[in-house]
Scaffold this active site. Structure first.
Site, mmCIF file in Angstrom:
data_model
loop_
_atom_site.group_PDB
_atom_site.id
_atom_site.type_symbol
_atom_site.label_atom_id
_atom_site.label_comp_id
_atom_site.label_asym_id
_atom_site.label_seq_id
_atom_site.Cartn_x
_atom_site.Cartn_y
_atom_site.Cartn_z
ATOM 1 C CG ASP A 1 6.726 39.045 8.561
ATOM 2 O OD1 ASP A 1 6.566 38.978 9.436
ATOM 3 O OD2 ASP A 1 7.196 40.583 8.455
ATOM 4 N NE ARG B 1 4.333 45.650 13.714
ATOM 5 C CZ ARG B 1 3.125 45.641 14.347
ATOM 6 N NH1 ARG B 1 2.533 46.365 14.061
ATOM 7 N NH2 ARG B 1 3.255 44.663 14.777
ATOM 8 N N GLY C 1 8.762 48.141 11.195
ATOM 9 C CA GLY C 1 8.106 48.606 10.381
ATOM 10 C C GLY C 1 7.397 49.975 10.119
ATOM 11 C CB SER D 1 15.770 44.580 20.231
ATOM 12 O OG SER D 1 16.872 43.144 21.023
ATOM 13 N NE ARG D 2 11.435 43.494 15.689
ATOM 14 C CZ ARG D 2 10.782 43.184 14.986
ATOM 15 N NH1 ARG D 2 10.928 42.009 14.188
ATOM 16 N NH2 ARG D 2 9.517 43.136 15.519
ATOM 17 C CB SER E 1 4.112 39.716 16.320
ATOM 18 O OG SER E 1 3.382 40.230 15.349
ATOM 19 C CB CYS F 1 4.263 31.919 17.385
ATOM 20 S SG CYS F 1 2.541 32.463 17.954
ATOM 21 C CE1 TYR G 1 13.890 49.129 16.502
ATOM 22 C CE2 TYR G 1 11.253 48.725 15.950
ATOM 23 C CZ TYR G 1 13.372 48.458 16.871
ATOM 24 O OH TYR G 1 13.685 47.559 17.496
ATOM 25 C CG HIS H 1 1.963 38.400 8.976
ATOM 26 N ND1 HIS H 1 2.093 38.439 10.295
ATOM 27 C CD2 HIS H 1 3.607 38.248 9.275
ATOM 28 C CE1 HIS H 1 2.896 39.131 10.766
ATOM 29 N NE2 HIS H 1 4.173 38.548 10.306
ATOM 30 C CE LYS I 1 5.915 42.469 9.450
ATOM 31 N NZ LYS I 1 5.093 41.047 9.325
HETATM 32 O O1 TSX Z 1 9.807 29.283 18.333
HETATM 33 C C1 TSX Z 1 9.180 28.354 18.326
HETATM 34 N N1 TSX Z 1 8.973 27.300 19.007
HETATM 35 C C2 TSX Z 1 9.013 26.992 17.132
HETATM 36 C C3 TSX Z 1 10.659 26.587 16.761
HETATM 37 C C4 TSX Z 1 10.698 26.375 15.236
HETATM 38 N N2 TSX Z 1 9.305 28.457 19.678
HETATM 39 C C5 TSX Z 1 9.782 29.957 20.940
HETATM 40 C C6 TSX Z 1 8.786 31.012 20.628
HETATM 41 C C7 TSX Z 1 9.084 32.820 21.142
HETATM 42 C C8 TSX Z 1 10.002 32.890 19.784
HETATM 43 C C9 TSX Z 1 8.536 28.067 21.277
HETATM 44 N N3 TSX Z 1 8.508 28.260 22.347
HETATM 45 C C10 TSX Z 1 8.680 26.678 20.529
HETATM 46 C C11 TSX Z 1 8.413 25.906 19.338
HETATM 47 O O2 TSX Z 1 8.209 25.537 19.149
HETATM 48 N N4 TSX Z 1 7.568 26.035 21.728
HETATM 49 C C12 TSX Z 1 8.639 27.515 22.342
HETATM 50 C C13 TSX Z 1 7.867 26.582 24.180
HETATM 51 C C14 TSX Z 1 9.315 25.812 24.698
HETATM 52 C C15 TSX Z 1 9.997 26.897 25.258
HETATM 53 C C16 TSX Z 1 10.923 26.107 26.075
HETATM 54 C C17 TSX Z 1 10.968 24.756 26.038
HETATM 55 C C18 TSX Z 1 10.249 23.987 25.205
HETATM 56 C C19 TSX Z 1 9.181 24.177 25.144
HETATM 57 N N5 TSX Z 1 12.062 23.623 26.546
HETATM 58 C C20 TSX Z 1 12.713 22.620 26.971
HETATM 59 O O3 TSX Z 1 11.893 21.369 26.746
HETATM 60 C C21 TSX Z 1 13.290 22.511 27.467
HETATM 61 MN MN MN Z 2 6.126 40.154 10.905
#
Ligand code: TSX
Ligand code: MN
Length: 650
Positions: free
Chosen positions: A328, A103, A254, A432-433, A303, A305, A252, A281, A261
């Site tokens: 989303d 975007r 959005g 990438s998607r 985004s 998270c 591309y 959102h 969006k």
């Molecule tokens: O999506 C994530 N969530 C929500 C899941 C339901 N991620 C990935 C974020 C990028 C899109 C996360 N990353 C989450 C999380 O709850 N927590 C973390 C941080 C994290 C990353 C790796 C580990 C632990 C925490 N690994 C180990 O403990 C081995």
């Molecule tokens: Mn979104």
């Protein structure tokens, strides 16, 4: 000024004139597919006007059928736009021009007569982050510099689509005109598309979506990867009052799938303000506890998270079950009869970030895209599988390779170059998607297409907050919850132009998607939470808190069910599990189930450092004064005053 006829709405009752104009215009533009005369009159007029403006080689009215999709796919494969991923059934890889990968927020505008209908009255010298305004005059100039003749030599596809189940009380219809067949395929997955939408439209109005890749034939520039686009002239403009979207120069995500969006957030939040509902959102998920009781929550995260991962969570605690309604966007309306908030997912597919998605992080997403999916800017293995960062381990295990063998596995990266695991750079573009039909998700909720939606009992905000913010806290009231939402912050994302790791404000996770004055949007939230509406409880979560040496304090992923468990107990009115703090209610020690987990540093995970929050309150006030200014509802400044006082007294 030669300004577009498109800016001058024709009179509503001018049917004799319209019919005449329509026949005239179509005299010199052939119909490639479909029956123009069977389109509803308003659609005829829209198509004819815009065809005259953009001058396509012909008009292709999409019926939404499988045959139509297959025909388009065959043609795109022949041209080299799509590559079949032969390890699967009906999966395809698409590589874009490497300049067209995300975007483009800097080229995204709301066009209104009054500037402050679009953006807040920020102090002199401050650059507003909650959207950009463009005047109608300027828009006329920009439009004239782009759209006349922009579809020269290309077909113009007419895509009728419904956001939400066709004919549903919360659903809305749009028509997208585009010269990109990739957009047609993705819209078919992401929305309900085709003839049945037109049947339900009748004489009603629809959101007008105009999209062009911005490279008329004969093409002067070199087209890279058979992906026409015009990066220098990208523009994504919304006219909320007219319910109209104009997008130029990018194919591309959005920027081009205008139902998502542009419509479902930026335009829809305007419609929602006018009609008394909300376009957010947010993911929507159903959570069933071991006793079999199901509750629905909606959650807003910026985004990167893991919203899609949370929506499709596989709980690590036995007996719990999660089912996804949407990953989303949520359209939500308080029901007149029972006063509860009901939500629909206006989309029909998942357009998810590929890197990081694996059987470990999101097995249900992986299952969703084993067939009938499009992968954009991912890498490909020599065996015709998709590949991206995060799949190394499972690929190794699947092949039974050792590390040395894995390094020699032939991969073609997203740029089409030879690449091996361990080589410099990334195999897939970070943005990438995958584009997959929602119905293919094994844990899609049976009511995901319920026209009336599902009742929401909790709204959850969150962000990537390495410091200071506990795993979970609950607001004291709806008003306090709205303040928490307005102060959402997160470490920056790969989905937009921003890089690096600063913690950035992303109010309500709507910063890139806000469609009108954000202060008025907050007031709309405040208004909707009042009686007789039964406002859901509002929470804030942070899966991403770190130790001082940057280790995650919480395992996240499937273990997040433990936090959702606590949240739902609070929704059920369980009182003795919460402790009052300056920032909200937090779980009492022992009230979040930590059984079977490696040692959790609960004290550090849940701590509310006074010094951090003193600074955060000051920064929050500066932020709101700078970005919302006089448009900020006074009630929310009162909430901030109370928070400041509580923090001071900690
Ligand atoms: O999506 C994530 N969530 C929500 C899941 C339901 N991620 C990935 C974020 C990028 C899109 C996360 N990353 C989450 C999380 O709850 N927590 C973390 C941080 C994290 C990353 C790796 C580990 C632990 C925490 N690994 C180990 O403990 C081995
Ligand atoms: Mn979104």
């Amino acid at each position: 000024m030669s300004t577009s006829r498109s800016l001058l709405p024709l009179g509503k009752d001018d049917f004799s004139v319209v019919t005449e104009v329509v026949t005239h215009k179509l005299n010199h533009i052939p119909i490639f597919k479909g029956d123009f005369s069977s389109l509803p009159p308003k659609v005829q007029r829209f198509v004819a006007e815009k065809a005259e403006l953009m001058n396509p080689a012909g008009i292709y009215i999409c019926d939404g059928s499988q045959k139509e999709a297959d025909d388009i796919i065959d043609k795109l494969v022949e041209r080299g736009v799509l590559t079949p991923l032969k390890a699967y059934e009906n999966n395809y890889l698409c590589r874009t021009d490497p300049r067209d990968v995300a975007r483009v927020e800097s080229k995204t505008f709301m066009v209104t007569k009054e500037k402050y209908d679009s953006v807040c009255r920020v102090p002199e010298g401050v650059k507003g982050i909650m959207g950009q305004w463009m005047s109608e005059e300027q828009f006329g100039v920009e439009l004239d510099a782009r759209f006349p003749g922009c579809m020269n030599g290309r077909p113009m596809y007419v895509i009728p689509f419904s956001m939400g189940p066709i004919g549903g009380p919360l659903s809305k219809i749009g028509i997208e005109l585009t010269d990109s067949s990739y957009v047609v395929l993705c819209m078919r997955t992401m929305t309900r598309m085709g003839t049945k939408v037109l049947d339900s439209l009748g004489d009603n109005d629809f959101v007008r979506c105009i999209h062009s890749v911005g490279l008329p034939r004969p093409v002067r520039q070199k087209v890279i990867n058979h992906w026409p686009c015009n990066p220098e002239k990208v523009l994504i403009a919304h006219r909320p009052k007219e319910r109209e979207i104009w997008s130029f120069g990018s194919g591309y995500g959005g920027n081009s799938l205008l139902g998502k969006k542009c419509f479902a957030l930026r335009i829809a939040c305007n419609i929602g303000r006018d009609e008394g509902w909300m376009a957010e959102h947010m993911l929507i998920m159903g959570i069933t506890n071991p006793e079999g009781k199901e509750r629905f929550v909606a959650a807003a995260f910026p985004s990167a998270c893991g919203k899609t991962n949370l929506a499709m969570l596989e709980p690590s605690v036995p007996g719990w079950k999660v089912r996804v309604v949407g990953d989303d966007i949520a359209w939500m309306k308080f029901n007149k009869n029972d006063g509860r908030l009901y939500a629909i997912n206006p989309e029909a597919g998942f357009f998810g970030v590929a890197p990081g998605t694996s059987h470990k992080t999101n097995p249900m997403a992986m299952e969703s895209f084993q067939k009938n999916s499009i992968f954009t800017n991912v890498a490909e293995t020599a065996d015709g599988e998709y590949f991206w960062e995060g799949l190394e381990k499972e690929l190794k295990e699947k092949r039974g390779y050792n590390d040395e063998e894995l390094k020699h596995l032939e991969i073609t990266n997203w740029l089409g170059e030879r690449w091996h695991i361990g080589d410099a750079g990334k195999s897939a573009h970070p943005n990438s998607r995958f584009t997959a039909p929602a119905g293919q998700c094994p844990i899609i909720h049976p009511k995901w297409e319920a026209p009336e939606g599902v009742p929401i009992d909790a709204i959850i905000f969150g962000g990537r907050r390495p410091e200071g913010v506990p795993l979970v806290y609950e607001s004291f009231s709806w008003e306090h919850g709205v303040l928490i939402g307005s102060l959402v912050k997160s470490e920056a994302t790969a989905a937009a132009e921003y890089t690096g790791k600063q913690v950035m404000h992303d109010p309500m996770a709507m910063r890139p998607f806000m469609g009108y004055n954000f202060g008025r949007y907050l007031q709309h939230w405040l208004d909707l939470g009042k009686a007789p509406h039964k406002a859901p409880k509002i929470f804030h979560v942070n899966w991403f808190r770190e130790t001082s040496d940057h280790k995650f304090l919480w395992p996240g992923f499937g273990d997040n069910i433990r936090v959702l468990d606590w949240i739902l107990k609070r929704v059920d009115g369980v009182e003795d599990i919460a402790e009052k703090t300056a920032i909200g209610f937090i779980p009492k020690r022992g009230s979040v189930d930590l059984s079977e987990l490696p040692r959790i540093n609960w004290n550090e995970l849940m701590s509310i450092p006074k010094h951090y929050w003193e600074e955060d309150v000051v920064e929050s006030r500066q932020f709101l004064q700078a970005q919302v200014g006089p448009d900020m509802p006074k009630v929310l400044y009162d909430q901030l005053d109370q928070l400041e006082k509580r923090v001071k007294e900690m």
